[in-house]
Scaffold this active site. Structure first.
Site, PDB file in Angstrom:
ATOM      1  N   GLU A   1       0.810  -1.067  -0.143  1.00  0.00           N
ATOM      2  CA  GLU A   1      -0.133   0.137   0.152  1.00  0.00           C
ATOM      3  C   GLU A   1       0.876   1.422   0.067  1.00  0.00           C
ATOM      4  OE1 GLU A   1      -2.782  -0.217   3.103  1.00  0.00           O
ATOM      5  OE2 GLU A   1      -4.183  -1.508   2.070  1.00  0.00           O
TER       6      GLU A   1
ATOM      7  N   GLU B   1      -6.631  -7.710  -0.376  1.00  0.00           N
ATOM      8  CA  GLU B   1      -7.147  -7.787   0.888  1.00  0.00           C
ATOM      9  C   GLU B   1      -8.607  -7.454   0.743  1.00  0.00           C
ATOM     10  OE1 GLU B   1      -4.880  -5.145   3.816  1.00  0.00           O
ATOM     11  OE2 GLU B   1      -3.034  -5.776   2.718  1.00  0.00           O
TER      12      GLU B   1
HETATM   13  C1  GAL Z   1      -4.188  -2.462   5.040  1.00  0.00           C
HETATM   14  C2  GAL Z   1      -2.798  -3.046   5.132  1.00  0.00           C
HETATM   15  C3  GAL Z   1      -2.961  -4.361   6.117  1.00  0.00           C
HETATM   16  C4  GAL Z   1      -3.709  -3.951   7.361  1.00  0.00           C
HETATM   17  C5  GAL Z   1      -5.171  -3.787   7.235  1.00  0.00           C
HETATM   18  C6  GAL Z   1      -6.087  -3.330   8.207  1.00  0.00           C
HETATM   19  O1  GAL Z   1      -4.325  -1.068   4.784  1.00  0.00           O
HETATM   20  O2  GAL Z   1      -2.400  -3.194   4.194  1.00  0.00           O
HETATM   21  O3  GAL Z   1      -1.628  -4.778   6.468  1.00  0.00           O
HETATM   22  O4  GAL Z   1      -3.160  -3.248   8.160  1.00  0.00           O
HETATM   23  O5  GAL Z   1      -4.800  -2.274   6.365  1.00  0.00           O
HETATM   24  O6  GAL Z   1      -6.165  -4.507   9.124  1.00  0.00           O
END
Ligand code: GAL
Length: 882
Positions: free
Chosen positions: A189, A258
């Site tokens: 990110e 994600e």
């Molecule tokens: C995303 C990040 C993850 C985790 C998630 C929130 O932005 O890439 O590593 O932090 O947010 O759980």
């Protein structure tokens, strides 16, 4: 004799054949991974892939096989994890790939089970992990600036990433070597931070991409939330919804690295829950609109053991409301509903991969279909297809007409039609069971746990006595140093401990005392900015505590006349894991520190002479270990002893019987850390969540955000702490606790966690079970769906069986899990039919139809079957499982 021998040899051959085929089926032949605009191409074939995020150090190696098996059973094709640089290289140049950090073992287990692997190397990972994965020593490299075009940083990052890729190659874990790894990620990110770094940020992205590609790992790389991901690197989406995401080149597939199926929480926070129906909707929409690989962040969240949790202030549990809970048990109905969804998507895979793009059909103002034709060059009646019908209306159901048939679509839902005709699944119709976890006591329960039901078993397993020893307040060893001025916290502790003691001497004259009395004032400590926790002691007595994230401190204090020891104890509660310029963030105090209100003016403490001491005496002496705990001068604690601050406690306990996961209830304690047999189970802190902000009911409809469906208002954020089974022996387990603010250790208890109650409710208008699609009659290459009614599937955890049916009603039952009641319509056969099908089994199916219940209990009424069943360990009822 001869024939007997032959039989034996035949059996042996059969056994070896089965063994061999099972083993070989689990290893991959070397295969290539490439991609086109539609999907990853694995061994020459486009694939639609479901991935399960499991961070290996958030579980123990003993838990890994079961987690992977549950991911596979739940329909995952891929397991995903970050790597954790600060776990793998705690000291520069000294690598650790052991225990929970045994990356190779974890990847192998995944491959052995026939699943692929997506490894997100980072090395910055965020992940609510301490310092976002960066080792704290990285800050000390001269001239370093993290995550930008900075030579010292790039060289360290390249060294670590190379180390990981070399390891993967040496261990033959990459797809072209026959390993499971199909995809790698560099950075994480960075797109969110890039603008903070200007041109150097842009240059860094290019450098990171080229560096990664230069390692010639032989599988594609991704960068998430990086719309400018260069060249061959695939830019991927991270969000609650990623349907419609378009990568930055028409040659790259749409990948969702994600899918936040829940969220994390902080000490004193509520628990976020993402509704199952909405999660399923998001996944179905993604594949509907051309997505090809989706990863659940997290499929299993697990536990931030030790001091690995990020922050500030992230709790020890990383349950995440994921389909597998923190303890490794299925979290229902999420796990089961997603499993059904994955099976439905799998039924469409042949069509999804065959079509370069879907045919779009508008079905209504907020209703649409995407149709994937297997061979669009053939005429409609020769070709097969799969379709997704969506109703994105947040409020109303809709009836739509699709290819001559009518379909009713609940609000905010997607129906999946693997054959373009029959609905195999609708995201808003949850047929999967709900499970209520029981906590079995190994010691009498003193408090009740929200959403968990206490069982009646009460077996005292703690040693009668607790021992305690005080932690000295302030400088406790010769290993201290004095410095004129205030040093930055992490520069001193190197994060080897949460605690940094600062001590200075203050002189108070008679005039000061008179001055305070005259003005009815007291001196005040003022610190411009502080994180995470500060405790102020004067002459060994606690004078005040403050916590916050870069907050101003205004702490009135009182001094006697003469010299006093002023102690500031600065504490971290998880280092920053998100944001730009992490290397500058640091901890402790910033800006001016002064003592105001003295007769002769303020005292500038920033320039005072301070004596520094890192860590606690008990911590440094390792009195929490089996080997070293006798080093401390423990004394027996009286049951009526008043709570005391800065105290170590120890006791011994027996593990609860059975194999269920174990939890420690620390709800009677204040704040501190706990160890079992020397294993650090994490920080604990008994902070209570705000009273409000938790809705009575959670409406799945409409876009989710982490504040939407909170629970646990007005209750401590966390009082249960996971103690992995493999850290326990049958008896005499050493529990050591460091308590800062005062608590009652006599109320600590140890419990096992089991899925005790299962509930399910399915109406006769529900679609037929997916399993009939999986074993269909195939006529002329087309799937024909048998005319089967819907059904309920109940499944206890492994090693458990359904011991009784506590409620069953086929008719118009009312209420929900744990408060079902019969309605006006009720089949008298309900209980006997369900009991016959389920009792004594680990899992069972019950058809929801009149024929299943030997007749229609009430005509012209849509009937529902509701069941509540109880699971018990099969060993307690003496039934062995096969
Ligand atoms: C995303 C990040 C993850 C985790 C998630 C929130 O932005 O890439 O590593 O932090 O947010 O759980």
């Amino acid at each position: 004799m001869g024939s007997e021998r032959r039989t034996f040899l035949e059996l042996l051959a059969l056994y070896l054949f089965i063994q061999f085929s099972v083993t070989t089926a689990n290893y991959f032949e070397p295969f290539n991974v490439t991609y086109d605009h539609r999907a990853l191409i694995i061994d020459g074939k486009r694939r639609m892939l479901i991935s399960a995020g499991i961070h290996y150090p958030r579980a123990t190696p003993q838990m890994w096989p079961d987690l992977i098996a549950k991911a596979k059973e739940g329909g995952a094709d891929v397991v995903d994890s970050y790597t954790f640089w600060n776990g793998h290289e705690p000291v520069r140049g000294q690598y650790n790939f052991e225990g929970r950090f045994d990356l190779v073992k974890f990847v192998r287990l995944v491959g052995d089970s026939g699943l692929y692997f997506l490894l997100r190397i980072g090395p910055y990972v965020c992940a609510e992990w301490n310092f976002g994965g960066f080792p704290v020593w990285l800050r000390d490299i001269p001239g370093i600036e993290f995550r930008t075009d900075n030579e010292p940083f790039k060289s360290e990052m390249q060294r670590y990433v190379t180390k990981i890729v070399d390891l993967l190659r040496e261990e033959k874990l990459l797809s072209w070597q026959g390993g499971p790894i199909i995809l790698l990620q560099i950075e994480n990110e960075y797109g969110n931070m890039e603008s903070s770094y200007g041109q150097r940020g842009k240059d860094y992205v290019k450098w990171a991409a080229n560096m990664a590609l230069g390692l010639r790992a032989g599988v594609p790389w991704v960068m998430c939330k990086q719309t400018d991901a260069p060249g061959e690197i695939i830019d991927t989406c991270n969000d609650y919804y990623c349907d419609g995401y378009k990568p930055n080149s028409p040659n790259k597939p749409t990948i969702w690295t994600e899918n936040w199926d829940g969220w994390y929480t902080s000490w004193g926070g509520r628990w976020p829950h993402r509704p199952t129906e909405d999660l399923a909707f998001a996944v179905a929409r993604f594949f509907q609109r051309g997505g090809s690989l989706m990863n659940y962040y997290m499929y299993f969240g697990g536990t931030n053991f030790g001091r690995t949790s990020g922050g500030p202030f992230y709790i020890t549990s990383y349950d995440y409301d994921a389909p597998i809970d923190e303890y490794g048990l299925r979290s229902e109905p999420k796990w089961g509903h997603m499993k059904d969804l994955h099976a439905a998507i799998r039924l469409c895979e042949h069509a999804l991969v065959a079509a370069d793009s879907p045919q779009y059909i508008k079905l209504g103002p907020q209703q649409e279909a995407h149709v994937y034709w297997v061979n669009s060059s053939l005429s409609e009646n020769q070709s097969t297809c799969s379709a997704f019908l969506a109703n994105i209306d947040e409020h109303k159901a809709a009836t739509v007409n699709f290819r001559g048939s009518s379909y009713s679509l609940p609000p905010w839902s997607v129906s999946i039609l693997p054959d373009c005709r029959n609905t195999a699944f609708n995201t808003a119709k949850v047929g999967a069971q709900t499970s209520v976890k029981l906590i079995e006591n190994a010691l009498s329960p003193k408090r009740s746990m929200p959403e968990l039901v206490m069982s009646k078993t009460e077996v005292s397993s703690f040693s009668e006595s607790w021992m305690s020893v005080n932690e000295p307040i302030g400088i406790w060893s010769a290993n201290n140093f004095t410095f004129q001025g205030m040093l930055e916290h992490l520069n001193v502790t190197k994060d080897e401990s949460d605690y940094l003691w600062h001590m200075t001497r203050i002189y108070v004259s008679d005039e000061d005392i008179a001055f305070w009395e005259e003005n009815q004032a007291s001196p005040t400590i003022i610190i411009d900015s502080m994180r995470d926790v500060l405790r102020v002691f004067i002459n060994g007595k606690l004078a005040g505590s403050v916590d916050g994230h870069w907050v101003k401190v205004v702490q009135p204090v009182q001094f006697p006349q003469g010299y006093s020891d002023l102690i500031l104890l600065s504490q971290t509660v998880g280092l920053q894991n998100y944001g730009a310029f992490l290397e500058k963030d640091g901890a402790g105090f910033k800006g001016q520190i002064k003592l105001t209100g003295f007769k002769n003016g303020d005292i500038d403490l920033s320039k005072a002479s301070w004596t520094y001491q890192v860590g606690l005496k008990g911590e440094v002496q390792k009195i929490f270990t089996i080997e070293e705990n006798e080093k401390a001068r423990w004394t027996e604690l009286k049951p009526d002893a008043a709570p005391s601050i800065f105290t170590w406690y120890k006791a011994y306990f027996d593990a609860p019987e059975g194999t269920e996961p174990v939890a420690l209830d620390l709800g009677s304690m204040g704040k501190g850390q706990a160890w079992v047999n020397g294993h650090h189970i994490g920080r604990y802190w008994n902070l209570v969540a705000p009273k409000d902000g938790c809705p009575q009911t959670c409406d799945y409809r409409g876009a989710y955000h982490s504040e939407k469906c909170m629970t646990n208002c007005g209750k401590p954020t966390q009082s249960w702490y996971h103690v992995p089974r493999s850290w326990l022996q049958a008896s005499n387990n050493l529990l050591v606790i460091f308590e800062e603010t005062g608590g009652n250790p006599f109320d600590i208890s140890v419990k096992s966690r089991v899925s005790g109650i299962l509930c399910a409710q399915v109406s006769e208008s529900h679609y037929p079970p997916l399993r009939q699609w999986l074993n269909p009659d195939v006529i002329d290459g087309k799937v024909s769906i048998k005319d089967m009614g819907p059904e309920i599937h109940l499944q206890c955890e492994d090693g458990h069986i359904i011991s009784s049916i506590e409620f069953a009603s086929y008719g118009t039952p009312r209420g929900g899990c744990q408060n079902f009641s019969q309605g006006n319509c009720h089949s008298p056969n309900s209980l006997s039919v369900v009991s016959k099908a389920c009792v004594g089994r680990n899992s069972c199916f019950v058809e929801v139809s009149n024929s299943g219940f030997q007749g229609d209990p009430c005509r012209r009424v849509v009937k529902t079957l509701a069941i509540q069943a109880r699971c018990v360990s099969s060993s307690t009822v003496g039934v062995s499982q096969f």
